[in-house]
Design an enzyme around this catalytic site. Structure first.
Site, mmCIF file in Angstrom:
data_model
loop_
_atom_site.group_PDB
_atom_site.id
_atom_site.type_symbol
_atom_site.label_atom_id
_atom_site.label_comp_id
_atom_site.label_asym_id
_atom_site.label_seq_id
_atom_site.Cartn_x
_atom_site.Cartn_y
_atom_site.Cartn_z
ATOM 1 N N TYR A 181 0.826 -1.202 0.000
ATOM 2 C CA TYR A 181 0.000 0.000 0.000
ATOM 3 C C TYR A 181 0.866 1.260 0.000
ATOM 4 C CZ TYR A 181 -3.068 3.715 1.592
ATOM 5 O OH TYR A 181 -3.743 4.911 1.699
ATOM 6 N N LYS A 185 1.032 4.225 -2.975
ATOM 7 C CA LYS A 185 0.800 5.657 -2.755
ATOM 8 C C LYS A 185 2.035 6.467 -3.117
ATOM 9 C CE LYS A 185 -2.550 7.025 -1.473
ATOM 10 N NZ LYS A 185 -3.791 7.354 -2.228
#
Length: 316
Positions: A181, A185
């Site tokens: 994750y 990002k």
């Protein structure tokens, strides 16, 4: 003496009016995306919520209308995990121009197994980064039709401690969801900065800004039933953290300012004022890894190959 009027300080509770402008917020049906949409709707702009779920989008629209009298808000079905659906989603916007897009939607997995999108990409990288990368290509004609449109990419403080593995962007080796994750990002943030460099080189009127919400917790955010109903227990557990972090309504402030403030320039990073975790939005120095332009260039080339699209090539 100068006759120029002083620029008023930015007030997060009273952003400037934006009647006649059109903004798209991906993932505008929940979390930071919802609060971004609600705050933008209060300016008089038309706000379009991009959402995979029509039911959740309808609930978000109703919530915004109940709090913003006369709100101009609607939604389109948007699935960033299905690249082939994006041209149709953009066509369904039904607008001649777009003044800003807030790339907010995202998937965050907490546990294995590794999952993939319809196109065979690792789910978080494919949705959070590649989906927005390809979406920007299809939005660029609408953005270029506006006088000074903005692409606002919402990164994450979770990306600050990560580095991209350019040889394993799809997390095929040693898959760890939280690391995946953070890297997805970070890839988004590289994209937003590299996009601005390419737009400037092309002489485009569109600019690209990167923001992050700092530490934003559901338990510190105001209730928005039926979308968000924090329990008393959740609020109690979150209360000690309020010294360092904030609710998701405040986490939306950097994105809202990046959309509306005429003083914001492309190629910058905006986040909360206090330790990058909470407080009013401000421009901050680029994180060390974000200054590695060669990484951004290699990521762009890989993203172009994986999606078959090039957002920087469409600047009409």
């Amino acid at each position: 003496m100068s006759s120029a009027s002083p620029v008023p300080p930015w007030d997060v509770h009273r952003p400037p009016a934006a009647e006649g402008r059109v903004f798209l917020v991906t993932g505008g049906n929940a979390g930071i995306g919802y609060f971004t949409a609600e705050q933008l709707a209060a300016t008089g702009a038309t706000v379009v919520l991009g959402s995979r779920s029509p039911a959740r989008a309808e609930a978000a629209e109703s919530s915004i209308r109940s709090r913003v009298p006369g709100a101009r808000v609607r939604s389109v079905r948007l699935d960033l995990a299905d690249l082939s659906s994006l041209p149709g989603a953009v066509e369904s916007l039904g607008v001649a121009r777009l003044d800003a897009v807030v790339h907010n939607a995202g998937v965050a997995l907490d546990h294995p197994p590794r999952r993939e999108t319809a196109d065979g990409h690792e789910l978080m990288f494919g949705t959070n980064h590649l989906g927005h990368f390809a979406l920007t290509r299809w939005l660029m004609p609408l953005l270029s039709a506006a006088p000074a449109a903005r692409v606002v990419t919402v990164g994450s403080f979770a990306a600050k401690s990560e580095r991209l593995d350019l040889d394993d962007l799809q997390s095929r080796r040693g898959y760890r969801p939280k690391r995946g994750y953070g890297r997805s990002k970070l890839a988004q943030m590289y994209f937003g900065l590299e996009l601005d460099r390419r737009l400037r080189a092309a002489g485009s009127t569109v600019s690209s800004v990167v923001v992050h919400p700092g530490g934003a917790l559901d338990g510190l955010a105001p209730a928005r039933p039926p979308l968000h109903r924090p329990t008393a227990g959740a609020r109690l557990r979150a209360a000690p953290a309020a010294l360092l972090v904030q609710g998701k309504q405040a986490g939306a402030w950097p994105a809202v300012r990046a959309v509306l403030d005429p003083a914001v320039r492309g190629g910058r990073l905006w986040g909360p004022r206090v330790l990058g975790l909470r407080g009013r939005p401000r421009a901050e120095p680029l994180w060390a890894q974000l200054t590695e332009y060669f990484v951004a260039e290699r990521l762009w080339a890989a993203s172009r190959e994986l999606t078959g699209e090039d957002p920087g090539a469409v600047t009409v």
